[in-house]
Design an enzyme around this catalytic site. Structure first.
Site, short mmCIF file in Angstrom:
data_model
loop_
_atom_site.label_atom_id
_atom_site.label_comp_id
_atom_site.label_asym_id
_atom_site.label_seq_id
_atom_site.Cartn_x
_atom_site.Cartn_y
_atom_site.Cartn_z
N ASP A 153 -6.16 16.57 -4.56
CA ASP A 153 -5.75 17.63 -5.43
C ASP A 153 -7.02 18.07 -6.30
OD1 ASP A 153 -5.31 15.38 -6.99
OD2 ASP A 153 -4.32 16.51 -8.47
N GLU B 29 -3.22 13.60 -8.76
CA GLU B 29 -4.02 12.94 -9.87
C GLU B 29 -4.48 13.72 -11.29
OE1 GLU B 29 -7.57 11.20 -12.04
OE2 GLU B 29 -7.38 13.10 -10.84
#
Ligand SMILES: [Zn+2]
Length: 409
Positions: free
Chosen positions: A100, A167
């Site tokens: 991400d 994250e």
């Protein structure tokens, strides 16, 4: 130790393909913090899983449950786990990365479209959201796997992978998964792992890569100061009442000196001074006060001494004041007396500091200092969150191996 020539040749002759693959990954706007992009994060997970399968990695997409975000309930993106190599005579290394990214928009000041990677051949620089954090490092592993796969060369270690898609949003869901996997022991995805390699880190500067063997922890507080029942007008009440903002500013002013010395008693307890050996490391690092000031964008270093600055950044605790909630912050000259304000600050922790112990010391000190102000306003110390600091032994074989692997060609 140098990698085998056929491997290096394969890497060199496939550079354009590797760059294209990174561009393909960057083109998927997998922004975990934006609910409207959740499908893209899932798409990125699928894309990555397919890439791993192509080079012989056995994988699974692990559902991590639900998330409440922007008034909606969404599936968390799955973690992608994988394994290749089952030789009990080899070391087993677990690789972590995240697929991400942070939001990015041209209007944020990008010169190019953030999700359309641009390669400046002359400078050798790639521009695009996620090129370094953290799609590029994941692609690095894919490139290595592909070279071994295509050449039929055996990997020197067993590899396990854990790639997540949250994250940039607090790694929601990952902790529970890791804890439950760890309980499975040898049967779990992380069974038999000898060491972990986190492919998601900083360089020392723009010239020199770095191996991270420690990370500072954190305690984060909000000082909520309240008094009047509603916002007041200074023409009508100024001077006649105790004001929350005045108390808050005085309290925030008691936390840290201008050059960063924390004023809370006992905060430095137990922290050892750097040994000669450690000081020698700082002295020899390829780093300068200019590097720090260039990265900060201002001539504002607390010292002209490189080691002092490095230690301030890496091995000492620090206290930063982040913001004031509820304060008048618009343009113009509004004469409001805010009814309730919140002062946010955090302390970066180093071993052996513990979040729970520091929290007690901070709260005690704030209450004492607030009492000294003799205001009739009220203080609530809110503890927002904390994280533990860690430091590993950089002489461990894991780091020695990483040092050898991180050679500049
Ligand atoms: Zn990252």
């Amino acid at each position: 130790m140098v990698a085998p020539k056929p491997f290096l040749d394969y890497i060199d002759s496939n550079v354009p393909k590797f760059i294209d693959r990174l561009a393909e990954a960057v083109a998927i706007p997998s922004i975990s913090g934006d609910a409207s992009r959740r499908e893209d994060v899932k798409k990125m997970a699928q894309w990555l899983e397919a890439q791993l399968n192509k080079v012989g990695v056995k994988t699974a997409a692990i559902p991590l449950g639900k998330q409440h975000i922007e008034g909606q309930v969404l599936d968390l993106p799955p973690a992608i786990v994988g394994r290749i190599g089952e030789d009990p005579k080899k070391k087993t290394i677990l690789i972590y990365g995240h697929f991400d990214v942070q939001p990015a928009d041209k209007s944020d000041g990008w010169n190019t479209e953030p999700f359309k990677m641009q390669f400046d051949k002359e400078k050798g620089i790639m521009y695009g959201r996620g090129t370094t954090d953290d799609k590029g490092p994941i692609m690095g592993w894919l490139n290595v796997l592909e070279a071994h796969h295509a050449l039929g060369v055996e990997l020197p270690v067993n590899l396990r992978f854990c790639f997540e898609g949250m994250e940039e949003s607090g790694s929601e869901g990952l902790d529970d998964f890791i804890v439950s996997e760890a309980k499975k022991g040898a049967q779990g995805w992380f069974g038999g792992v000898d060491c972990v390699c986190i492919s998601d880190n900083y360089w020392l500067n723009t010239r020199t890569p770095a191996l991270t063997y420690g990370l500072r922890g954190l305690v984060y507080f909000n000082l909520a100061v309240s008094g009047p029942g509603a916002d007041l007008h200074s023409g009508a009440f100024g001077g006649a009442v105790y004001e929350p903002m005045t108390a808050l500013i005085a309290l925030l002013g008691q936390l840290v000196t201008q050059d960063g010395r924390i004023l809370i008693p006992g905060v430095y307890d137990g922290i050892n001074a750097a040994s000669d050996e450690e000081l020698e490391i700082y002295k020899n690092l390829d780093y300068s006060v200019d590097d720090l000031e260039a990265a900060a964008g201002g001539k504002i270093a607390v010292s002209d001494d490189k080691s002092t600055v490095l230690m301030a950044r890496m091995r000492n605790p620090s206290l930063s004041i982040h913001g004031i909630e509820g304060a008048f912050s618009g343009a113009g000259a509004k004469t409001v007396i805010p009814a309730k304000v919140g002062g946010k600050f955090s302390i970066r922790l180093v071993p052996p500091q513990r979040a729970d112990d520091i929290r007690v010391k901070v709260e005690k000190y704030l209450k004492e200092e607030f009492a000294k102000l003799k205001t009739k306003c009220k203080l609530d110390v809110e503890y927002l969150h904390g994280g533990i600091p860690w430091v590993a032994d950089h002489k461990h074989w894991n780091y020695e191996a990483a040092k050898i692997a991180t050679e500049v060609r």
